[in-house]
Design an enzyme around this catalytic site. Structure first.
Site, PDB file in Angstrom:
ATOM      1  N   HIS A   1       0.820  -1.226   0.000  1.00 12.69           N
ATOM      2  CA  HIS A   1       0.000   0.000   0.000  1.00 12.69           C
ATOM      3  C   HIS A   1       0.849   1.268   0.000  1.00 12.69           C
ATOM      4  CE1 HIS A   1      -2.901   3.026   1.016  1.00 12.69           C
ATOM      5  NE2 HIS A   1      -2.401   3.182   2.229  1.00 12.69           N
TER       6      HIS A   1
ATOM      7  N   HIS B   1       3.659   6.833   5.583  1.00 12.24           N
ATOM      8  CA  HIS B   1       2.445   7.518   6.039  1.00 12.24           C
ATOM      9  C   HIS B   1       1.589   6.728   7.019  1.00 12.24           C
ATOM     10  CE1 HIS B   1       0.128   5.375   2.851  1.00 12.24           C
ATOM     11  NE2 HIS B   1      -0.898   5.609   3.650  1.00 12.24           N
TER      12      HIS B   1
ATOM     13  N   GLU C   1       0.534   5.615  12.584  1.00 14.36           N
ATOM     14  CA  GLU C   1      -0.840   5.224  12.895  1.00 14.36           C
ATOM     15  C   GLU C   1      -0.932   3.739  13.276  1.00 14.36           C
ATOM     16  OE1 GLU C   1      -3.278   7.250  13.099  1.00 14.36           O
ATOM     17  OE2 GLU C   1      -5.062   5.994  13.074  1.00 14.36           O
ATOM     18  N   ASP C   2      -0.213   2.890  12.562  1.00 12.92           N
ATOM     19  CA  ASP C   2      -0.426   1.448  12.693  1.00 12.92           C
ATOM     20  C   ASP C   2       0.642   0.692  13.475  1.00 12.92           C
ATOM     21  OD1 ASP C   2      -2.566   2.001  11.136  1.00 12.92           O
ATOM     22  OD2 ASP C   2      -1.793   1.083   9.298  1.00 12.92           O
TER      23      ASP C   2
ATOM     24  N   ASP D   1      -3.160   8.321  -1.162  1.00 11.95           N
ATOM     25  CA  ASP D   1      -3.546   7.257  -0.234  1.00 11.95           C
ATOM     26  C   ASP D   1      -4.982   6.825  -0.536  1.00 11.95           C
ATOM     27  OD1 ASP D   1      -3.573   5.640   2.157  1.00 11.95           O
ATOM     28  OD2 ASP D   1      -4.593   7.290   3.197  1.00 11.95           O
TER      29      ASP D   1
ATOM     30  N   ASP E   1     -20.992  13.199 -27.220  1.00 10.16           N
ATOM     31  CA  ASP E   1     -19.618  13.640 -26.991  1.00 10.16           C
ATOM     32  C   ASP E   1     -18.898  12.835 -25.924  1.00 10.16           C
ATOM     33  OD1 ASP E   1     -21.352  14.709 -25.243  1.00 10.16           O
ATOM     34  OD2 ASP E   1     -20.637  16.762 -25.345  1.00 10.16           O
TER      35      ASP E   1
HETATM   36 MN    MN Z   1      -2.805   4.591   3.938  1.00 11.25          MN
END
Ligand code: MN
Length: 741
Positions: A71, A95, A99-100, A162, A282
């Site tokens: 990712h 990134h 957070e993880d 992201d 179009d």
């Molecule tokens: Mn992410």
């Protein structure tokens, strides 16, 4: 740049190289992209970040079944397609690490520097705010909040990349979750990408959202396009060939391509104009990219000579660019067999900006002086968006200081229900309370900001969760006027204070009127509603309260009003003669009258002092001591004076002034303060005369006492303190006094 454009559609066209290949290999998807514009040492740096992220996410698998690292690598690829700078690519790889995993922003800072750490921190913060309400106005506020919080435009670019990759891999989610994320993407992120001029990302986000929100319609339209493509293939290639020939004949060098509209914009056209697909002609457009602006108009003339234009369909976005800097000529022609053909004509520069928007600026390493007019226009647009702190002409520096301040005048905060409110920058918790509702404002006592208690005057910041605590007995405080900044809060506070004052004045006015009535030997209850109604008519005003408040404020004389009321009663004839000689009862002062009664700051009367009331038009009743020097000035106007006396049982505290002469030594102030506290008094204000090296100093106190007895006790206590030379109560104009409260 056209290369970048095609790669961005990866989610739709599946053209990206294998993301499973370790990114620190020469032939990996990321490295292949980076090699196009970065130096080997930069790429080595990216590899370092890749290994760091790889170790951090090791063992974690995405819903798609792939290792998690795929990712961030894919996000970095999307940004590498836009040729973004090294810190942005590093931030993309890192990134999700904070957070993880256990890694902190501080770790990132130590390893990769504060710029990368700030970018990662910015993305992490954006991830934490949640969009809850679905209304249009709320979506707009949320977009603004995201942009305002991003600060650095690169944060929002990482966030958009992201989101794009998450949309490209949405298949693995549960259907309900897919719809939620797709809706949020369509409402929030696609419009941001559009506004930043990131055309390819914008269209991909829209089409992917459309696919998950309306799978049936998406499939129907994409099938119809495939069929149409087959049917029209021959026609299209014939038209393409004619256009090429025509431009060649006019000696115009051009890059011509057939272009398909994105699915969602075809769908929008079908719904907004209620047209069936068969009539949306179009879906095909042609794009003609020429050398410069002059050639755009030449090409337009050449094409209008080839096929007839549809008059209402011509748009000159070169002369009048779109808000996001987009420039092109748009025209629709009647092709062979009556097929309408949409043609966009633009220069190479305009094309770059149309495709990459903000990101296009990273592609140009030229100094500002060399920027083309078009770039400068976009640059101007950016400058409206971005607060560039340094005025440096160097474009690398420009990059360093590229801070977003899209909405410098506004701040966006959450209510407890998750609604977003826009307030002016520097707004406080009190402004917020009044913005929610005037009742909340009038009763607010405290505030919780992000779950923590804070002072009411706290300035709010973007993304704050604000919860106002109210008290049923609470009232607005005049001190709030010192810091509220919204007109709404100011108006409500003023209105409240004014109406409170007039209630208090009316209360005092009633007592003054009753006193005057009794002096005329009329009991107040003898005055009926009918008498009042007549008086109100005579005066031409609205309410009884207004008359009473006027009396309290000294705008009307109690004796005159009493006389007029008595004249209306049956027994006025016999009483009338007594009027001039009747003396008035005195009014008692409790100290709890609020704003209707004020104690003159010159003499600071306290119970036990002989007092006089002076009726002041603005301030209401002002109480002075008999011997106050300022009284002498006003004594000439006896009509304004009122006899007042103290309520005997009052326990209220009153302010009064003391002047002490003490030996000039350290610690004196503390000793005296302790002495005042020992006497159960409070210090309201203190000022010390400048020390000029003399042996003695003067101290000026405003203290709170119950009455003269209390004051006498206090002074006796203070006199016992060694080195207190002299102590006396001061009245009238002091040569020096602390600021009045
Ligand atoms: Mn992410």
């Amino acid at each position: 740049m056209p290369k970048a454009a095609s790669n961005l559609k990866a989610g739709l066209s599946k053209s990206s190289p294998d993301p499973l290949l370790p990114a620190d290999r020469e032939e990996s998807a990321l490295t292949v992209r980076l090699k196009q514009y970065l130096k080997p040492q930069d790429i080595a740096q990216v590899w370092g970040a890749y290994r760091y992220a790889f170790a951090a996410h090791d063992g974690i698998v995405r819903k798609t079944g792939e290792p998690y690292i795929t990712h961030p690598v894919s996000v970095a690829c999307i940004l590498a397609d836009l040729h973004l700078d090294v810190p942005t690519i590093l931030a993309a790889l890192l990134h999700d690490v904070v957070e993880d995993t256990d890694i902190t922003t501080l770790d990132i800072k130590e390893k990769f520097g504060s710029q990368v750490a700030d970018l990662v921190d910015g993305v992490t913060k954006l991830d934490k705010i949640e969009f809850q309400s679905a209304s249009q106005a709320q979506a707009e506020n949320f977009r603004k909040m995201l942009l305002a919080m991003s600060q650095d435009v690169r944060v929002i670019l990482v966030k958009l990349a992201d989101r794009l990759h998450n949309m490209q891999t949405l298949e693995a989610m549960r259907p309900e979750k897919q719809k939620l994320i797709a809706k949020e993407t369509l409402d929030i992120y696609a419009p941001i990408a559009n506004r930043l001029g990131l055309n390819e990302i914008y269209q991909s986000l829209e089409d992917l959202s459309f696919k998950y929100l309306y799978p049936m319609r998406y499939n129907a339209i994409s099938k119809a396009i495939m069929v149409a493509r087959g049917n029209r293939k021959e026609v299209i290639s014939k038209i393409l060939e004619s256009i090429k020939q025509q431009l060649k004949a006019f000696n115009i060098e051009a890059d011509i391509s057939g272009r398909e509209k994105n699915l969602y914009s075809i769908y929008k056209k079908m719904t907004s104009k209620a047209t069936p697909f068969s009539q949306v002609y179009d879906i095909y457009g042609f794009r003609v990219v020429v050398k410069d602006m002059a050639n755009c108009y030449l090409a337009l003339g050449a094409l209008h000579g080839l096929y007839k234009p549809i008059p209402s369909k011509f748009k000159d976005y070169i002369a009048i660019p779109k808000a996001n800097g987009y420039q092109s000529l748009h025209t629709t022609l009647f092709g062979p067999f009556g097929t309408p053909i949409e043609v966009q004509i633009r220069s190479a520069d305009m094309h770059n900006i149309a495709d990459a928007g903000v990101a296009a600026h990273w592609l140009y390493k030229a100094s500002d002086a060399q920027l083309t007019a078009l770039q400068q226009q976009t640059h101007q647009w950016l400058q409206r968006l971005l607060d560039i702190q340094s005025e440096s002409a160097d474009s690398l520096d420009f990059l360093e200081h590229l801070k977003i301040d899209l909405f410098p005048d506004e701040v966006y905060v959450f209510t407890p229900k998750g609604k977003i409110m826009a307030l002016p920058r520097r707004a406080t918790a009190v402004d917020f309370a009044y913005a929610v509702h005037s009742d909340i404002g009038n009763c607010c006592v405290a505030v919780r900001i992000n779950q923590e208690l804070a002072p009411l005057r706290t300035e709010l910041r973007n993304g704050d969760h604000v919860e106002i605590i109210t008290g049923s007995m609470a009232k607005p405080n005049p001190a709030w006027l010192n810091y509220v900044i919204t007109g709404r809060a100011r108006a409500h506070i003023r209105h409240f204070l004014k109406s409170q004052q007039s209630t208090e004045s009316a209360h005092l006015g009633e007592r003054m009127l009753n006193q005057a009535l009794r002096a005329l030997h009329i009991e107040p209850k003898q005055i009926t509603e009918a008498h009042w109604q007549k008086l109100i008519r005579d005066y031409g005003i609205k309410t009884k309260a207004e008359i009473l408040s006027d009396i309290g404020l000294g705008k009307r004389q109690n004796v005159m009003v009493a006389h007029q009321l008595v004249a209306m009663t049956d027994n006025h004839l016999e009483k009338h003669t007594k009027l001039p000689t009747a003396s008035l009862d005195t009014i008692t002062i409790r100290g709890t009258e609020g704003m209707a009664v004020q104690f003159a700051p010159c003499c600071r009367p306290i119970p036990g002092d002989p007092i006089l009331g002076f009726i002041n038009k603005d301030k209401g009743l002002v109480i002075h001591t008999h011997d106050c020097p300022s009284v002498r000035k006003f004594k000439l106007d006896p009509d304004k004076w009122l006899d007042v006396e103290w309520e005997p049982e009052s326990t209220h505290l009153f302010k009064t002034n003391l002047n002490l002469t003490v030996a000039n030594q350290p610690g004196m102030l503390a000793k005296i303060a302790a002495g005042i506290a020992d006497a159960d008094s409070n210090i309201d204000n203190v000022s010390v005369e400048e020390s000029d090296g003399s042996a003695y100093a003067n101290l000026y106190f405003t203290v709170q006492v119950k009455n003269r007895v209390h004051l006498a006790d206090l002074m006796r206590g203070l006199r016992k303190i060694p080195d207190v030379v002299r102590i006396n109560r001061t009245k009238g104009n002091l040569h020096r006094r602390g600021t009045e409260k």
